[in-house]
Design a protein around this motif. Structure first.
Motif, PDB file in Angstrom:
ATOM      1  N   ILE A  16       0.832  -1.202   0.000  1.00 43.52           N
ATOM      2  CA  ILE A  16       0.000   0.000   0.000  1.00 43.52           C
ATOM      3  C   ILE A  16       0.865   1.249   0.000  1.00 43.52           C
ATOM      4  O   ILE A  16       0.607   2.209  -0.732  1.00 43.52           O
ATOM      5  N   THR A  88      -8.084   1.946   5.960  1.00 43.55           N
ATOM      6  CA  THR A  88      -9.052   0.984   5.449  1.00 43.55           C
ATOM      7  C   THR A  88     -10.278   0.911   6.356  1.00 43.55           C
ATOM      8  O   THR A  88     -11.278   0.297   6.005  1.00 43.55           O
ATOM      9  N   ASN A  90     -13.446   2.248   8.021  1.00 41.63           N
ATOM     10  CA  ASN A  90     -14.481   3.276   7.936  1.00 41.63           C
ATOM     11  C   ASN A  90     -15.290   3.280   9.237  1.00 41.63           C
ATOM     12  O   ASN A  90     -16.467   2.938   9.261  1.00 41.63           O
ATOM     13  N   LEU A 108     -10.641   7.098   2.876  1.00 44.16           N
ATOM     14  CA  LEU A 108     -10.506   5.648   2.902  1.00 44.16           C
ATOM     15  C   LEU A 108      -9.565   5.207   1.789  1.00 44.16           C
ATOM     16  O   LEU A 108      -9.477   5.833   0.737  1.00 44.16           O
ATOM     17  N   LYS A 109      -8.859   4.112   2.029  1.00 39.94           N
ATOM     18  CA  LYS A 109      -7.883   3.632   1.050  1.00 39.94           C
ATOM     19  C   LYS A 109      -8.527   3.121  -0.233  1.00 39.94           C
ATOM     20  O   LYS A 109      -7.848   3.000  -1.247  1.00 39.94           O
ATOM     21  N   ASP A 110      -9.820   2.816  -0.183  1.00 40.00           N
ATOM     22  CA  ASP A 110     -10.477   2.360  -1.409  1.00 40.00           C
ATOM     23  C   ASP A 110     -10.999   3.536  -2.233  1.00 40.00           C
ATOM     24  O   ASP A 110     -11.655   3.341  -3.257  1.00 40.00           O
TER      25      ASP A 110
END
Length: 219
Positions: A16, A88, A90, A108-110
């Protein structure tokens, strides 16, 4: 051309961290000046390198991202560093604690790369990155923690119109929503928000939300 935004990336997951670094470094207006895998290293690197923005994970070894953020951007820090928390998880609790610790934004990482880059650019300018819907949810969940036990505070150095704008900011309305509610232009809203932050010695609208609840301006 202006100097590129200098970014420090802190994430304990190598893949990441590498991905974030690659995305950021590919931008002509940004450069990654350092990377690390734990919160303590983030604090030490940030104090030495003085990046414009630290992209900070929450769950990391040695020192978690919340405490690292507090040491870099929290109340009482003489020369705070801007922190964008990217995780990651939430969870409202993480968002709330990150913002209380002094973070200027939360993603958020997404989230798509474009949103990450927008977040870095936004935070670098000194603005806060906080989605209005997130604000509404947070104040609904945690307002009791920061609301005073007594009535509204007195002697707040704002005009009635500025108080009105502050209350709408605290309710989570965006500048465009405030403009529509008050039937004024977005530029006028921006001017009011700037005046409010200056008069109350607040860094951004995140702190303005907390201020409004602490002083009993919003119920």
């Amino acid at each position: 051309m202006s100097a590129p935004t200098r970014v420090l990336v802190s994430d304990d997951q190598v893949l990441i961290r590498t991905g974030l670094t690659t995305i950021i470094d590919a931008q002509p207006d940004m450069e990654v000046v350092g990377e690390c895998g734990d919160g303590q290293a983030a604090v030490e690197l940030a104090e030495r390198l003085r990046p414009d923005v630290v992209v900070m994970d929450v769950r990391m070894p040695v020192l978690d991202g919340i405490e690292a953020t507090r040491r870099l951007a929290g109340a009482g820090v003489a020369d705070p560093v801007k922190v964008l928390v990217v995780t990651t998880f939430n969870l409202d609790e993480y968002v709330y604690e990150a913002l209380r610790a002094g973070a200027s934004g939360f993603l958020l990482k997404d989230a798509p790369p474009s949103q990450l880059l927008h977040g870095i650019r936004t935070v670098a300018t000194g603005a806060a990155l906080l989605d209005p819907e997130v604000t509404r949810r947070l104040v609904g969940t945690y307002a009791a923690r920061i609301r005073p036990a007594g009535g509204a505070a007195r002697d707040i150095p704002l005009t009635p119109r500025e108080l009105e704008v502050l209350c709408l900011v605290a309710e989570g309305l965006s500048n465009s929503e405030i403009a529509a509610r008050l039937v004024i232009s977005q530029e006028t809203v921006k001017t009011f928000v700037s005046r409010i932050l200056t008069k109350l010695d607040l860094r951004d609208r995140v702190q303005a939300v907390v201020y409004a609840y602490r002083h009993g301006l919003v119920t």
